[in-house]
Design a protein around this motif. Structure first.
Motif, PDB file in Angstrom:
ATOM      1  N   LEU A   7     -33.801  80.370 104.234  1.00  0.00           N
ATOM      2  CA  LEU A   7     -32.434  79.692 104.369  1.00  0.00           C
ATOM      3  C   LEU A   7     -31.470  80.548 105.441  1.00  0.00           C
ATOM      4  O   LEU A   7     -30.557  79.994 106.049  1.00  0.00           O
ATOM      5  CB  LEU A   7     -31.729  79.704 102.976  1.00  0.00           C
ATOM      6  N   PHE A   8     -31.335  81.757 105.209  1.00  0.00           N
ATOM      7  CA  PHE A   8     -30.778  82.526 106.003  1.00  0.00           C
ATOM      8  C   PHE A   8     -30.774  82.304 107.653  1.00  0.00           C
ATOM      9  O   PHE A   8     -30.030  82.150 108.444  1.00  0.00           O
ATOM     10  CB  PHE A   8     -31.055  84.100 105.754  1.00  0.00           C
ATOM     11  N   LEU A   9     -32.261  82.413 108.121  1.00  0.00           N
ATOM     12  CA  LEU A   9     -32.783  82.134 109.490  1.00  0.00           C
ATOM     13  C   LEU A   9     -32.256  80.871 109.881  1.00  0.00           C
ATOM     14  O   LEU A   9     -31.826  80.512 111.088  1.00  0.00           O
ATOM     15  CB  LEU A   9     -34.135  82.456 109.347  1.00  0.00           C
ATOM     16  N   ALA A  78     -34.187  72.437 113.836  1.00  0.00           N
ATOM     17  CA  ALA A  78     -35.079  73.241 113.210  1.00  0.00           C
ATOM     18  C   ALA A  78     -34.277  73.981 111.929  1.00  0.00           C
ATOM     19  O   ALA A  78     -34.668  74.048 110.983  1.00  0.00           O
ATOM     20  CB  ALA A  78     -35.867  74.364 113.900  1.00  0.00           C
ATOM     21  N   GLY A  79     -33.284  74.290 112.298  1.00  0.00           N
ATOM     22  CA  GLY A  79     -32.389  75.041 111.410  1.00  0.00           C
ATOM     23  C   GLY A  79     -31.915  74.160 110.089  1.00  0.00           C
ATOM     24  O   GLY A  79     -31.807  74.375 108.986  1.00  0.00           O
ATOM     25  N   VAL A  80     -31.566  72.724 110.516  1.00  0.00           N
ATOM     26  CA  VAL A  80     -31.365  71.739 109.628  1.00  0.00           C
ATOM     27  C   VAL A  80     -32.437  71.489 108.618  1.00  0.00           C
ATOM     28  O   VAL A  80     -32.401  71.283 107.216  1.00  0.00           O
ATOM     29  CB  VAL A  80     -30.679  70.408 110.030  1.00  0.00           C
ATOM     30  N   VAL A  81     -33.550  71.311 109.241  1.00  0.00           N
ATOM     31  CA  VAL A  81     -34.957  71.070 108.413  1.00  0.00           C
ATOM     32  C   VAL A  81     -35.279  72.344 107.577  1.00  0.00           C
ATOM     33  O   VAL A  81     -35.672  72.087 106.444  1.00  0.00           O
ATOM     34  CB  VAL A  81     -36.254  71.225 109.452  1.00  0.00           C
ATOM     35  N   GLY A  82     -34.908  73.414 107.981  1.00  0.00           N
ATOM     36  CA  GLY A  82     -35.233  74.858 107.279  1.00  0.00           C
ATOM     37  C   GLY A  82     -34.360  74.692 105.840  1.00  0.00           C
ATOM     38  O   GLY A  82     -34.755  75.209 104.825  1.00  0.00           O
ATOM     39  N   VAL A  83     -33.054  74.534 106.116  1.00  0.00           N
ATOM     40  CA  VAL A  83     -32.088  74.175 104.727  1.00  0.00           C
ATOM     41  C   VAL A  83     -32.465  73.251 103.963  1.00  0.00           C
ATOM     42  O   VAL A  83     -32.562  73.453 102.897  1.00  0.00           O
ATOM     43  CB  VAL A  83     -30.726  73.846 105.627  1.00  0.00           C
ATOM     44  N   VAL A  84     -32.899  71.873 104.758  1.00  0.00           N
ATOM     45  CA  VAL A  84     -33.364  71.038 103.682  1.00  0.00           C
ATOM     46  C   VAL A  84     -34.752  71.394 103.020  1.00  0.00           C
ATOM     47  O   VAL A  84     -34.884  71.157 101.647  1.00  0.00           O
ATOM     48  CB  VAL A  84     -33.795  69.754 104.674  1.00  0.00           C
ATOM     49  N   ALA A  85     -35.793  72.022 103.625  1.00  0.00           N
ATOM     50  CA  ALA A  85     -36.751  72.554 102.843  1.00  0.00           C
ATOM     51  C   ALA A  85     -36.429  73.305 101.812  1.00  0.00           C
ATOM     52  O   ALA A  85     -37.171  73.498 100.993  1.00  0.00           O
ATOM     53  CB  ALA A  85     -37.756  72.899 104.125  1.00  0.00           C
ATOM     54  N   PHE A  86     -35.427  74.242 102.165  1.00  0.00           N
ATOM     55  CA  PHE A  86     -35.312  75.471 101.012  1.00  0.00           C
ATOM     56  C   PHE A  86     -34.610  74.884  99.741  1.00  0.00           C
ATOM     57  O   PHE A  86     -35.156  74.831  98.716  1.00  0.00           O
ATOM     58  CB  PHE A  86     -34.100  76.161 101.690  1.00  0.00           C
ATOM     59  N   ALA A 221     -34.102  84.578 116.180  1.00  0.00           N
ATOM     60  CA  ALA A 221     -34.015  83.910 114.815  1.00  0.00           C
ATOM     61  C   ALA A 221     -35.299  83.033 114.705  1.00  0.00           C
ATOM     62  O   ALA A 221     -35.962  82.848 113.699  1.00  0.00           O
ATOM     63  CB  ALA A 221     -32.696  83.287 114.583  1.00  0.00           C
ATOM     64  N   SER A 222     -35.699  82.404 115.736  1.00  0.00           N
ATOM     65  CA  SER A 222     -36.620  81.426 115.819  1.00  0.00           C
ATOM     66  C   SER A 222     -37.977  82.057 115.721  1.00  0.00           C
ATOM     67  O   SER A 222     -38.916  81.577 115.124  1.00  0.00           O
ATOM     68  CB  SER A 222     -36.695  80.371 116.966  1.00  0.00           C
ATOM     69  N   THR A 223     -38.115  83.059 116.266  1.00  0.00           N
ATOM     70  CA  THR A 223     -39.392  83.850 116.241  1.00  0.00           C
ATOM     71  C   THR A 223     -39.600  84.411 114.510  1.00  0.00           C
ATOM     72  O   THR A 223     -40.588  84.214 113.931  1.00  0.00           O
ATOM     73  CB  THR A 223     -39.285  84.929 116.776  1.00  0.00           C
ATOM     74  N   LEU A 224     -38.558  84.844 114.082  1.00  0.00           N
ATOM     75  CA  LEU A 224     -38.467  85.218 112.522  1.00  0.00           C
ATOM     76  C   LEU A 224     -38.782  83.999 111.873  1.00  0.00           C
ATOM     77  O   LEU A 224     -39.830  84.221 110.762  1.00  0.00           O
ATOM     78  CB  LEU A 224     -37.307  86.101 112.133  1.00  0.00           C
ATOM     79  N   LEU A 225     -38.334  82.890 111.847  1.00  0.00           N
ATOM     80  CA  LEU A 225     -38.450  81.789 111.051  1.00  0.00           C
ATOM     81  C   LEU A 225     -39.962  81.339 111.486  1.00  0.00           C
ATOM     82  O   LEU A 225     -40.566  80.694 110.591  1.00  0.00           O
ATOM     83  CB  LEU A 225     -37.371  80.457 111.577  1.00  0.00           C
ATOM     84  N   PHE A 226     -40.341  81.240 112.616  1.00  0.00           N
ATOM     85  CA  PHE A 226     -41.801  80.740 112.956  1.00  0.00           C
ATOM     86  C   PHE A 226     -42.730  81.654 112.165  1.00  0.00           C
ATOM     87  O   PHE A 226     -43.704  81.276 111.525  1.00  0.00           O
ATOM     88  CB  PHE A 226     -42.000  81.114 114.234  1.00  0.00           C
ATOM     89  N   GLY A 227     -42.345  83.016 112.075  1.00  0.00           N
ATOM     90  CA  GLY A 227     -43.141  84.128 111.399  1.00  0.00           C
ATOM     91  C   GLY A 227     -43.284  83.772 109.833  1.00  0.00           C
ATOM     92  O   GLY A 227     -44.323  83.784 108.948  1.00  0.00           O
TER      93      GLY A 227
END
Length: 258
Positions: A7-9, A78-86, A221-227
Motif C-alpha cells: 500500500l505504501f509503495l 502499477a500503483g493503482v493496481v497495488g492499492v486495489v490488490a491491497f 519505489a518500483s524496485t521495492l514494490l517488485f521485491g
C-alpha cells in the motif's frame, strides 16, 4: 506487514508519477509556446570573427520526454493496481471465517462446518493468490520501464543529447541543435539574440529538470514494490504447500481442542 508495504509503495508510485507527468507535460507545452523550434541567431561569432553572428537551427527530440511520460504512466497504473490488490486482500482476509463464527453455528454439524470452512478458505486462497499474480505483472513492468527510463534520461542529459546539444557548437555557422526541451531551456536559449530568456523559460528549465529527477524515486519505489511482490508470491506458494496459513492453523487447533 507485506500488504501494508504494498500500500505504501503503491501510493508513493501514484503520487510521484502524477507529479512527474504534470511537470514534464507542462514544461513541454510551455517551451513549445515560448520558444518553439526554428532558426535563431547566436549572440556572437567565434573568436576569430566575433562580429559575425552565426545562424543556428533549434529542433526538439521528443524521445526523452516520451520516456519520462511513459515511465510515469506505467508507474501510476502499477500503483493503482497495488492499492486495489491491497484492499482486495484486506477484504477477503477480514471476511474469512473464524473460529468464533463457527461457535455461533450451534445447531450445525461438525462435518458441515468443516466443509464450509474448507470451501471458504479455498476461495480465500484463490482470490489472494490471484491478487499476488495480478500485482506482480505491473510491478515487473514498472521496474523494467523505470530502470530503462533512469538510464536513458541520465545518459541523454550527461552527454548533452549525445553531443547534439552542446552549447559551444552555436559558434559554428548553420549549426543544428537537436535538444531535449530541458537542455534547450537550461543551456541553449540564453545565447540566442532573438530569443527571450524570460521567467517562463526558467520555469520550463525547473519543471523539466524536476520531472526527469523524479524518475529516480520512481525507480526506487518500483524496485521495492517488485521485491515485495516476489516475496508475496514466494510466501504464498509456501502456504499452499503447507495447506494453511498460521492463522488458519491456530483456528484449526482451537476447533480440535473443543
Amino acid at each position: 506487514m507485506l500488504n501494508f508495504a504494498v500500500l505504501f509503495l503503491s501510493l508513493a508510485l501514484v503520487s510521484i508519477s502524477i507529479a512527474s507527468i504534470y511537470l514534464t507535460s507542462h514544461g513541454l507545452k510551455l517551451m513549445d509556446r515560448e520558444h518553439p523550434s526554428g532558426h535563431y541567431v547566436w549572440y556572437r561569432g567565434p573568436w576569430w570573427d566575433i562580429d559575425t553572428k552565426p545562424q543556428n537551427m533549434l529542433r526538439f527530440d521528443n524521445t526523452n520526454e516520451a520516456v519520462i511520460l511513459t515511465t510515469g504512466a506505467i508507474s501510476c497504473i502499477a500503483g493503482v493496481v497495488g492499492v486495489v490488490a491491497f484492499f482486495v486482500t484486506l477484504k477477503v482476509s477480514i471476511s474469512a471465517p473464524t473460529y468464533s463464527d463457527h461457535r455461533n453455528l450451534r445447531h450445525a454439524s461438525i462435518n458441515y462446518i468443516d466443509v464450509l470452512t474448507h470451501t471458504l478458505q479455498s476461495f480465500k486462497s484463490t482470490v489472494i493468490s490471484t491478487s499476488r499474480l495480478f500485482l506482480l505483472l505491473p510491478a515487473t513492468l514498472t521496474f523494467l520501464m523505470s530502470l530503462v527510463g533512469l538510464i536513458y534520461t541520465t545518459v541523454i542529459f550527461k552527454s548533452d543529447h549525445r553531443g547534439q546539444c552542446y552549447w559551444e557548437k552555436g559558434y559554428n555557422p548553420n549549426n543544428v541543435f537537436t535538444c531535449t526541451r530541458e537542455l534547450a531551456a537550461c543551456n541553449i536559449v540564453s545565447y540566442f539574440v532573438n530569443g527571450t530568456y524570460n521567467l517562463a523559460l526558467r520555469q520550463v528549465c525547473g519543471e523539466t529538470q524536476t520531472g526527469r529527477h523524479l524518475v529516480a524515486p520512481l525507480f526506487v519505489a518500483s524496485t521495492l514494490l517488485f521485491g515485495v511482490s516476489i516475496a508475496k508470491v514466494v510466501l504464498g506458494r509456501k502456504e499452499e504447500v503447507v495447506g494453511e496459513t498460521a492463522d488458519e492453523r491456530v483456528e484449526r487447533l482451537q476447533r480440535e481442542s473443543e
